[in-house]
Design an enzyme around this catalytic site. Structure first.
Site, PDB file in Angstrom:
ATOM      1  N   THR A 189     -60.809  12.628  21.255  1.00 49.84           N
ATOM      2  CA  THR A 189     -60.024  13.814  20.942  1.00 49.84           C
ATOM      3  C   THR A 189     -58.854  13.411  20.065  1.00 49.84           C
ATOM      4  OG1 THR A 189     -58.611  15.539  21.825  1.00 49.84           O
ATOM      5  CG2 THR A 189     -58.810  13.555  23.164  1.00 49.84           C
ATOM      6  N   GLU A 334     -61.029  16.745  27.393  1.00 45.99           N
ATOM      7  CA  GLU A 334     -60.744  16.035  28.642  1.00 45.99           C
ATOM      8  C   GLU A 334     -61.298  16.741  29.876  1.00 45.99           C
ATOM      9  OE1 GLU A 334     -58.721  16.573  26.173  1.00 45.99           O
ATOM     10  OE2 GLU A 334     -57.275  14.957  25.881  1.00 45.99           O
ATOM     11  N   LYS A 439     -38.460  26.942  20.945  1.00 41.27           N
ATOM     12  CA  LYS A 439     -37.283  26.999  21.815  1.00 41.27           C
ATOM     13  C   LYS A 439     -36.131  27.616  21.047  1.00 41.27           C
ATOM     14  CE  LYS A 439     -38.807  23.186  24.572  1.00 41.27           C
ATOM     15  NZ  LYS A 439     -39.607  22.468  23.543  1.00 41.27           N
ATOM     16  N   TRP A 444     -37.808  30.198  25.723  1.00 39.83           N
ATOM     17  CA  TRP A 444     -39.103  29.912  25.110  1.00 39.83           C
ATOM     18  C   TRP A 444     -39.691  31.177  24.479  1.00 39.83           C
ATOM     19  CZ3 TRP A 444     -42.182  26.430  29.106  1.00 39.83           C
ATOM     20  CH2 TRP A 444     -41.661  25.120  29.049  1.00 39.83           C
TER      21      TRP A 444
HETATM   22  N1  LIG Z   1     -58.929  29.752  25.434  1.00 38.13           N
HETATM   23  C1  LIG Z   1     -57.925  29.005  24.976  1.00 38.13           C
HETATM   24  N2  LIG Z   1     -56.718  29.550  24.767  1.00 38.13           N
HETATM   25  C2  LIG Z   1     -55.703  28.817  24.299  1.00 38.13           C
HETATM   26  N3  LIG Z   1     -55.800  27.529  23.972  1.00 38.13           N
HETATM   27  C3  LIG Z   1     -56.977  26.921  24.154  1.00 38.13           C
HETATM   28  C4  LIG Z   1     -58.095  27.634  24.664  1.00 38.13           C
HETATM   29  N4  LIG Z   1     -59.119  26.760  24.755  1.00 38.13           N
HETATM   30  C5  LIG Z   1     -58.666  25.568  24.319  1.00 38.13           C
HETATM   31  N5  LIG Z   1     -57.393  25.663  23.941  1.00 38.13           N
HETATM   32  C6  LIG Z   1     -56.556  24.602  23.387  1.00 38.13           C
HETATM   33  O1  LIG Z   1     -57.365  23.521  22.941  1.00 38.13           O
HETATM   34  C7  LIG Z   1     -56.991  22.336  23.605  1.00 38.13           C
HETATM   35  C8  LIG Z   1     -58.147  21.414  23.779  1.00 38.13           C
HETATM   36  O2  LIG Z   1     -58.595  20.974  22.538  1.00 38.13           O
HETATM   37  P1  LIG Z   1     -59.964  20.172  22.391  1.00 38.13           P
HETATM   38  O3  LIG Z   1     -59.890  18.991  23.265  1.00 38.13           O
HETATM   39  O4  LIG Z   1     -60.033  19.824  20.957  1.00 38.13           O
HETATM   40  O5  LIG Z   1     -61.051  21.087  22.812  1.00 38.13           O
HETATM   41  C9  LIG Z   1     -56.386  22.802  24.891  1.00 38.13           C
HETATM   42  O6  LIG Z   1     -55.523  21.877  25.472  1.00 38.13           O
HETATM   43  C10 LIG Z   1     -55.650  24.053  24.458  1.00 38.13           C
HETATM   44  O7  LIG Z   1     -54.420  23.766  23.902  1.00 38.13           O
END
Ligand SMILES: Nc1ncnc2c1ncn2[C@@H]1O[C@H](COP(=O)(O)O)[C@@H](O)[C@H]1O
Lengths: 546, 546
Positions: A189, A334, A439, A444
């Site tokens: 990632t 993760e 911020k 926030w």
């Molecule tokens: N439904 C969702 N709404 C908001 N953020 C999301 C959502 N799904 C995934 N993410 C974001 O994507 C991240 C994971 O990225 P990845 O590991 O590339 O799939 C998460 O920690 C979130 O910040």
């Protein structure tokens, strides 16, 4: 007291054995760009070819837990590697084809990839990388011709044609049983700060996650489904669809490199998938395409959206125009990735129901969640207390490969970097990424909330909000807007539109109109790029107040 | 290579923590016989009371893996024990209230039960047993009054009131995490030959089985469901419904002792369950009841039938009269019990679809099956080769408690004692119990097939077929028939009805008309009793040939 139960490990070998026989008739269709001639196969055939691939890989020295990497689109050959590599006891490593070459080099080295399987169509990207890879000994090229093979060269690396390697090998393989806690597949990632980090899924975690995908309150994948997996197979295992399909015998529709709205709409019409999964930006494009040139998308029972927050307008349009419910899901590389999914309580109605559906969804029994406030203390799950989400469970990572990254864990829980609330009934509402929160004057502001509100304006196609430095308030929101084709709107008008929809003090003063919002390799808004562009003075910013 | 996944055990403690909070609003309704006044509770409340029970049990010396037995109907207090006992690290032992007292004594001694929780309404059964139990130190009486407690006495045994024991204890308990392979619950089966045998489910097996129950291709249990669990909580964990409900937050409707067709129909009409599970004999009674006195059963989305073969007429009537699909499932105490479930392939139609639905169903990925022929050799899964089914998987027993019973296992696979075929697409069709098959002139006749054919005659309510000795053919079938109220039919007429429906050489010569077919403690035809009665000359047998 010990139970009397059999000690049978959860294994991908068993999934392959089961899915490719009992569900051997399930279809595996790879798009070719020609609606009349996709490549048609079945789970049985993919299983037979996976057996051949496994024999071939043994011949290339994959005798233990060597990493076999893929640099491929979503297609049948990629699926063959998904089946063969973990089932033979090796580790599948899905390389992200959209990363910067330096990152690919770093990742392949870090994972110590021994073999890479590459789609011929990706050789222009891969060929310059190959000489820089230190551990790779074999490259296997799928598709393409002799010229493609010739173009590849690196010291100490043998180059093979995928089809030639498979030819004449046995159609069956005695898939070995292993320890369910051993690594089966890896995915890096770059969503974290610092160097990319590797997550190594186990047989156990993939098996349990597949069951969750098939649970009625999960994605409800079943033998009657055809799943269109738009989400890349190199991105968090295509959200678990390939292995879940194997578990229950769902058919798969794989778009290969045809990820543009037009071909996606074509393949939905032609192959009639019942479920499809992709990030919102893809669906935005498909909706625009359907408006311009209608197709029959009535086969879709549901559309899964995740990877970033689902804009409410997207959900409403899918439902109002096509009667297709959008299932909003949250997860990370993760978390395998299914972390939560937005199925509203059975007795919810009207706007309450919409609010549930627009949340990131409910954490299932196997994903334990808690919120930790800015002060490091637990925040109550009352739907209003805001904290960083931490998660724990059998398909959540507890470390990174050769990188313990203690700052990302907290007493055995994964710190997600996502900030939001949890309701007493287990629904997650993310307000931001920890690093994207704005911020302003000690309070926030949620960038996501602002984006959603701006995107609900009829002239706006997409919007992304980042924090920019402000002398008075420390940080203030900057809104980057893409207008719909032919639409016109001024910053002042958009700001006026927001009044009443967000608290007054949150109304943005800074606006910029762009032709596209930069996206990450997996199609999410890339706010890092936007911030840098702004810092370097690359954006024309309008200031509106009052 | 090790995976990076967290090492989180699958545990009932986690299910209890999750289900009783996140799904705390889910309903738990116990029938009282008065449609206007069932006992209403919620998962949250059951969770709080389970915590109290756990504190109380600690006080009774349940500090480790002691066995806490239940002698109870399906009701809220039984559910409290289901939650508390395994979650606190002890072992729940569900005693079968319908067994002969000698068997109950044998089983409770063999399991070394330390505490027994008894429904007051079952004291007339339990009181005479108590003085014979050697390891029990505490009896806890749920319901009833002081007189009930006074009636119970045995040397060295303390008698408690359930409500008094719970009163004033804390509403929460720090449910400990244990080893997922430790025993969580036990159930003895008397379905085997010889002494009853104990199966000890692990936290892991119960957790995985619960996921399967909630899979769309399983029973598809979800948060929107209300499950009517007619199948006793002492019979293979009520087919997994209580823990599965906890996992996804389904509501539960528990019939207590009101298991007669009338009250069952009443509670369906009043409480509107969406799913209900029971053996076919129960459903036969409900259908007759509904014919006599219609009720609104439209809430039922599906009815799960198992424990013995589902008569085709039952399935057709449910569907034709009420539009309710019957899901036929096969399993055993030894298989947790979900072994297979008859969801037809999505593309099957008409009679083919019916045939799939009437089969015992498809084995899921986690239940590996194979057939072993009379010669001990594997039989192909071609839909026609007949053999004894052997199964293997993470929720299949690999031994019995303190009884290895090697004759029941084969290279790590459980010998089910069931005989039938498997199709290439994984569907099981049982033709018989190994011991019920009729061996006629060196060929096998399926007793079940004959029963189904006889039961499809309009005058027949129920039928059971057993083998009886025959001088010429070694064994021949004897048919025991119960006619419908007021219906008339002669043996010759029934035999003529069978002609053309079964092979000529299988047409039974021996017929007997009875008022009831003896049933086992869990409602299945008890062929042992029928055979004995016949051997002792207790049946009036008509002989018809030609
Ligand atoms: N439904 C969702 N709404 C908001 N953020 C999301 C959502 N799904 C995934 N993410 C974001 O994507 C991240 C994971 O990225 P990845 O590991 O590339 O799939 C998460 O920690 C979130 O910040």
């Amino acid at each position: 007291m010990r139970s009397t139960m059999q000690d049978v490990p959860l294994s991908i070998a068993d999934l392959v054995r089961y899915g490719t026989t009992v569900h051997g008739r399930a279809r595996v269709v790879t798009w070719t760009g020609d609606a009349a001639n996709p490549r048609r196969s079945t789970l049985a055939e993919v299983g037979a070819r996976a057996a051949r691939l496994a024999h071939a890989l043994r011949g290339l020295g994959v005798t233990g837990d060597q990493r076999v990497a893929t640099f491929q689109w979503n297609n049948q050959e990629h699926l063959e590697a998904y089946f063969a590599v973990p089932a033979m006891g090796a580790v599948l490593h899905t390389l992200n084809i959209r990363l910067h070459p330096d990152q690919v080099v770093y990742i392949a080295d870090h994972a110590e990839d021994h073999v890479v399987i590459v789609d011929a169509s990706l050789l222009p990207l891969f060929a310059p990388i190959l000489p820089r890879l230190r551990t790779v000994r074999h490259v296997v090229v799928s598709g393409g011709g002799p010229a493609d093979l010739g173009a590849l060269a690196a010291e100490g690396v043998a180059v093979h044609s995928y089809e030639e390697l498979l030819a004449g090998r046995p159609d069956t393989f005695d898939w070995p049983a292993g320890d369910e806690r051993d690594a089966a597949a890896m995915c890096y990632t770059s969503g974290t700060t610092g160097a990319p980090k590797g997550v190594a899924y186990s047989h156990r975690s993939i098996y349990l996650h597949s069951m969750q995908v098939c649970m009625t309150d999960g994605k409800a994948l079943s033998q009657g489904d055809t799943a269109l997996a738009v989400v890349p197979m190199f991105h968090a295992m295509s959200w678990g669809l390939p292995y879940a399909a194997l578990m229950v015998g769902a058919s798969l529709l794989l778009p290969d490199r045809f990820l543009q709205p037009g071909p996606l709409a074509d393949m939905i019409q032609a192959e009639r998938p019942t479920i499809a999964a992709a990030v919102p930006t893809i669906w935005q494009g498909v909706l625009q395409e359907l408006e311009a040139a209608p197709r029959d998308v009535s086969s879709l029972h549901r559309v899964v959206v995740g990877g970033m927050a689902c804009p409410p307008s997207l959900m409403r349009r899918f439902e109002e125009l096509y009667g297709i419910p959008v299932l909003h899901a949250w997860g990370m590389t993760e978390t395998s990735p299914l972390g939560s999914i937005a199925r509203p309580p059975a007795d919810s109605e009207g706007e309450e129901r919409w609010a549930y559906r627009l949340s990131q969804g409910r954490l299932p029994a196997s994903v334990h969640g808690r919120l930790i406030g800015a002060d490091g203390r637990p925040v109550p799950h009352d739907g209003s207390g805001v904290g960083e989400l931490e998660v724990r469970g059998p398909w959540i990572t507890g470390a990174y490969h050769r990188d313990d990254a203690p700052e990302r864990f907290h007493d055995g829980w994964l710190r997600t970097g996502d900030v939001g609330t949890l309701t007493p009934d287990g629904f997650l509402r993310l307000t931001d990424r920890a690093k994207d929160v704005i911020k302003s004057g000690g309070e926030w502001i949620s960038s996501v909330e602002l984006e959603n509100q701006v995107m609900s304006h009829p002239a706006v196609a997409e919007a992304a909000v980042v924090a920019v430095p402000d002398p008075t308030w420390d940080e203030r929101p900057l809104v980057a807007v893409i207008l719909k084709d032919g639409a016109v709107a001024e910053a002042a008008e958009l700001r006026a539109f927001l009044a009443g929809r967000v608290p007054r003090w949150q109304l943005p003063e800074y606006w910029t109109f762009v032709d596209e919002v930069p996206k990450t390799s997996v199609g999410k808004f890339d706010k890092k790029v936007l911030r840098t562009r702004h810092a370097e003075g690359g954006l024309k910013v309008a200031e509106v107040r009052g």
